[in-house]
Write a protein that holds these residues in place. Structure first.
Motif, short mmCIF file in Angstrom:
data_model
loop_
_atom_site.label_atom_id
_atom_site.label_comp_id
_atom_site.label_asym_id
_atom_site.label_seq_id
_atom_site.Cartn_x
_atom_site.Cartn_y
_atom_site.Cartn_z
N THR A 10 44.87 24.91 13.51
CA THR A 10 44.11 23.66 13.72
C THR A 10 44.77 22.45 13.03
O THR A 10 45.06 21.46 13.71
CB THR A 10 42.63 23.84 13.28
N TRP A 73 32.80 19.61 28.60
CA TRP A 73 33.98 19.55 27.73
C TRP A 73 34.33 18.09 27.41
O TRP A 73 34.60 17.74 26.26
CB TRP A 73 35.17 20.27 28.40
N GLY A 76 32.18 16.67 24.88
CA GLY A 76 32.56 17.22 23.58
C GLY A 76 33.67 16.40 22.91
O GLY A 76 33.73 16.32 21.68
N PHE A 82 35.86 18.60 15.73
CA PHE A 82 37.18 19.05 16.21
C PHE A 82 37.74 20.03 15.17
O PHE A 82 38.74 19.78 14.51
CB PHE A 82 38.07 17.83 16.42
N TYR A 86 36.34 24.62 17.72
CA TYR A 86 36.81 23.90 18.92
C TYR A 86 38.21 24.41 19.31
O TYR A 86 38.48 24.67 20.49
CB TYR A 86 36.85 22.38 18.68
N SER A 89 37.91 27.60 21.07
CA SER A 89 37.43 27.48 22.45
C SER A 89 38.56 27.02 23.38
O SER A 89 38.67 27.48 24.51
CB SER A 89 36.21 26.56 22.54
N SER A 147 43.99 19.22 22.32
CA SER A 147 43.39 20.24 23.19
C SER A 147 44.47 20.91 24.05
O SER A 147 44.49 22.13 24.21
CB SER A 147 42.34 19.60 24.11
#
Lengths: 187, 187
Positions: A10, A73, A76, A82, A86, A89, A147
């Motif tokens: 992340t 999404w 979101g 975040f 997240y 996902s 993302s």
């Protein structure tokens, strides 16, 4: 799901796409102003995908359910958090893309089209606040990049793993024999 | 190079990233105003990459040559043409990424950082012309998306092919035996 260290992935993905805490706070702050228009973004996104020969068949018959997932999404992106869940996902989305045989370029192509819509929306909504436009477009570029990066890392890992499965199926070789040979092989 | 039909790939990638002729003309038109600042974009891009643990080692010792190549490519985004031979050059970049073992996420992460710099540059340069900002940011998003899409399609194809080479090396199986087995296999 394979073992992924989301605590490491992340912050790495955030650094690599320029997603800062200031960006995250701004995305959440403008959420209430942008969310009412996100349905149109989703509509135009799928309208473009339906106009492309190669993408159209993947949408056929499931348009409404895809639109719902997509809109959720998108919302979101202006809700947060975040965080690692997240990231998890988005990693899952990459795996699903491989599972349903979506070509690799659907991810970056899709994200370009979404960014195109969001640029137009932000410039229109905040036309009286040019400084806000700059900051917000940087934040949106960062969060969509974040993302995409995670989704693609997952897609790559899943597709190599699917390739190994294919190889084993074609050759009739067992996974344990292959693992033994791989362990003995140095190059 | 494997046989790729760039006559088909180029318009497909343009449709999928929203790169239109109007965008292309605009990118070329603003080239003279933006090119003098692209050196700073490249500087900041590599400065960020040097600050990330995972990317820094790939830059070490070749920074100046990487910067030169990068700046030349950036200038090309505001020069054109965005034709089959440009597509071919981006396809080649994807193959090189696999060859030098760059992780898959370097492509989308890098493009996010570049877009971040270009958003700031465009908003600053055209601050008195808001309509131009919107159009130009859409054009930049499209042309970087177009480049990324082609590079990633190539990366995916090259990495699957490298994975097959690895299987063959590990198992000691010849390519012709594998091809025969694959031909006989239906699933």
């Amino acid at each position: 799901m394979e073992e992924i260290d989301f605590k490491t992935l992340t912050p790495y993905a955030k650094n690599f796409t320029g997603l800062t805490e200031v960006h995250e706070a701004l995305l959440v702050e403008v959420g209430p102003m942008l969310k009412p228009s996100l349905g149109e973004v989703t509509e135009r996104f799928y309208s473009t995908l339906r106009s492309i020969d190669k993408t159209a068949p993947f949408i056929e018959g499931r348009l409404e359910s895809l639109k719902q997932t997509h809109r959720k999404w998108l919302e979101g992106l202006f809700t947060g958090p975040f965080d690692e869940s997240y990231a998890q996902s988005m990693y899952h989305v990459g795996q699903v893309h491989v599972k349903v045989h979506l070509p690799v370029e659907f991810m970056s192509g899709g994200m370009s089209l979404i960014n195109d819509e969001l640029i137009a929306l932000v410039c229109k909504t905040f036309s009286d606040y040019p400084d806000r436009i700059t900051a917000l477009l940087k934040a949106i570029n960062a969060v969509t990049g974040f993302s995409l990066l995670i989704m693609q890392q997952s897609y790559q890992s899943s597709s190599l793993s699917a390739e190994l499965d294919r190889f084993l199926a074609i050759t009739g070789m067992s996974r344990s024999l292959f693992n033994n040979l791989a362990g003995a092989y140095h190059n």
